[in-house]
Write an enzyme that holds these catalytic residues in place. Structure first.
Site, PDB file in Angstrom:
ATOM      1  N   GLU A 291      87.666   0.355  51.320  1.00 42.27           N
ATOM      2  CA  GLU A 291      86.531   0.692  50.461  1.00 42.27           C
ATOM      3  C   GLU A 291      86.531  -0.094  49.147  1.00 42.27           C
ATOM      4  O   GLU A 291      86.654   0.483  48.063  1.00 42.27           O
ATOM      5  CB  GLU A 291      86.552   2.198  50.165  1.00 42.27           C
ATOM      6  CG  GLU A 291      86.402   3.051  51.403  1.00 42.27           C
ATOM      7  CD  GLU A 291      86.716   4.514  51.156  1.00 42.27           C
ATOM      8  OE1 GLU A 291      86.322   5.329  52.010  1.00 42.27           O
ATOM      9  OE2 GLU A 291      87.348   4.840  50.122  1.00 42.27           O
ATOM     10  N   PRO A 292      86.387  -1.408  49.213  1.00 40.54           N
ATOM     11  CA  PRO A 292      86.306  -2.173  47.963  1.00 40.54           C
ATOM     12  C   PRO A 292      84.976  -1.929  47.262  1.00 40.54           C
ATOM     13  O   PRO A 292      83.934  -1.805  47.905  1.00 40.54           O
ATOM     14  CB  PRO A 292      86.415  -3.623  48.442  1.00 40.54           C
ATOM     15  CG  PRO A 292      85.823  -3.596  49.820  1.00 40.54           C
ATOM     16  CD  PRO A 292      86.228  -2.260  50.395  1.00 40.54           C
ATOM     17  N   CYS A 362      75.410   5.964  17.800  1.00 37.90           N
ATOM     18  CA  CYS A 362      75.886   6.718  16.646  1.00 37.90           C
ATOM     19  C   CYS A 362      77.208   7.408  16.953  1.00 37.90           C
ATOM     20  O   CYS A 362      77.320   8.642  16.987  1.00 37.90           O
ATOM     21  CB  CYS A 362      74.831   7.734  16.234  1.00 37.90           C
ATOM     22  SG  CYS A 362      75.108   8.425  14.599  1.00 37.90           S
TER      23      CYS A 362
END
Length: 433
Positions: A291-292, A362
């Site tokens: 599962e790359p 912020c």
């Protein structure tokens, strides 16, 4: 150092990606801007397919980890390259299906899937659900019974392997929120339970030991432990697991300090072990999945910003503030992730300053990097952060009600907008009053 073979510098001294001038693209689409090299993504997909074919034959599926970068266009690329996909939410599954991705090549992960998501997955007839825990197993059996279906499952095992990576992205040790453990017998008990359910078909076992891993030894060790477990199940329960999913986590190059192995070397490190263990324990060679995610897209992407101000605090530091930040790349705030940065209009100019690159949000912690070496920077300059193809767009947010940037794909030097820039109207579209 340009950390990806997607990148180069043209005769104007400008940074290019996939043969396209980054300065030109920034003028065309504005900033912040995600740019992805489609050719690079496809080359990497082909490397994985070639490596598995050479090392294992035909009994494999490369399942792209959708959480790294999930868009409809990405699924079209994956389908054309012969990949499967793993999804971790109903939203990712929905995106894949709306893109026309074949449901029989999708697996569904997650440590706390909802009943609605599981029903969606079963109704869509996906390839497998990767089950995380006993409660989920029981719930899947109940939903499958209601639908008159038998659910194909694998289940996630914590093999107890130290992946030598950041604590937040280690997932294979016993103290992890994911999966069931080997060392305390929990995984073996899970198999016995799964085999007793009428609406469950146990197909395989899965492990994932972490992310951004360069050393092949942990992958090989995990494969060894998983095959020993498969042998134990066969010997004691007379059931042979037919599929082995070894997860992902292959490292990529963010900075010149990173030294990832080739795809072929990484694949060979664990396929050799699986083959040897199968012979040792008289097991059939399993169907292998990996599962790359990051390694498929990270180096194919960059993010481009415009500098708004340069604030020098004498004897302290210099802040270079850009028009993006943690809303489009939270990885430095989360993990202290390191990146390479360049000025696209002066890509070959020698760095002369050490600066902190700050975002516009912020928060004091809204930084993209500290101790960054750059040429002299001034307001209005473009700044590019490299290797941002993974976990940037997918983790972006509307914090401070900042619109998310667009995504442009480049193929053979030609650009294509695949995700539009959000507007203020998009941000308020779900507000009812």
């Amino acid at each position: 150092m340009l950390v990806s073979d997607s990148l180069s510098v043209n005769s104007c001294g400008h940074l290019t990606i996939g043969g396209a001038d980054v300065v030109t693209l920034a003028k065309k689409y504005g900033t912040p801007l995600y740019i992805m090299d489609e050719d690079k993504i496809r080359r990497t997909c082909k490397e994985y397919m070639s490596a598995l074919t050479k090392c294992w034959g035909e009994k494999f599926l490369v399942q792209y980890a959708s959480k790294a970068f999930c868009t409809k266009y990405m699924y079209k690329i994956l389908d054309e390259e012969g990949f499967g996909a793993d999804v971790v939410s109903g939203g990712e599954l929905y995106t894949a299906l709306k893109a026309g991705f074949p449901s029989n090549k999708i697996v569904f992960h997650g440590n706390n899937k909802t009943a609605e998501e599981l029903r969606f997955a079963l109704e869509a007839e996906i390839r497998e659900i990767i089950v995380d825990n006993a409660e989920e197993l029981e719930l899947i059996n109940e939903i499958a019974a209601e639908l008159g279906k038998v659910a194909n499952i694998s289940f996630r095992i914590k093999p107890g392997v130290d992946a030598h990576t950041h604590d937040f992205v280690k997932t294979g040790q016993i103290d992890s929120k994911f999966g069931v453990a080997l060392e305390n017998g929990e995984a073996f008990d899970f198999v016995k339970s799964a085999l007793s359910y009428k609406n469950i078909k146990l197909c395989g076992v899965h492990c994932h030991i972490g992310s951004q891993i360069f050393d092949p030894e942990p992958f090989a060790h995990a494969a060894e432990l998983m095959m020993e477990f498969i042998a134990k199940v066969k010997a004691e329960l007379d059931f042979e697991v037919s599929e082995l999913n070894l997860g992902g986590g292959f490292g990529i190059r963010y900075t010149e300090e990173d030294d990832p192995r080739s795809v072929y070397d990484a694949v060979k490190s664990f396929t050799d072990v699986v083959r040897a263990q199968a012979e040792k324990y008289d097991l059939s060679l399993p169907f292998i999945s990996i599962e790359p995610g990051r390694s498929v897209v990270a180096e194919a992407g960059i993010t481009v910003y415009t500098v708004g101000s340069v604030k020098e605090i004498k004897d302290i530091r210099t802040y270079v503030s850009v028009d993006g930040g943690m809303t489009d790349n939270p990885r430095y705030a989360l993990y202290g992730s390191k990146y390479t940065m360049v000025l696209p209009e002066r890509a070959e100019e020698t760095p002369t300053e050490i600066v902190t690159v700050a975002g516009r949000n912020c928060e004091s912690g809204d930084l993209l990097g500290e101790n960054i070496h750059l040429p002299a920077v001034k307001a209005g300059d473009l700044l590019a952060v490299l290797s941002t193809g993974a976990y940037n767009y997918s983790m972006a947010s509307n914090y401070n009600r900042v619109p998310r940037p667009p995504v442009v794909m480049v193929k053979n030097g030609v650009d294509k907008l695949v995700v539009k820039r959000e507007t203020y109207e998009d941000i308020i579209s779900n507000d009812l009053i």
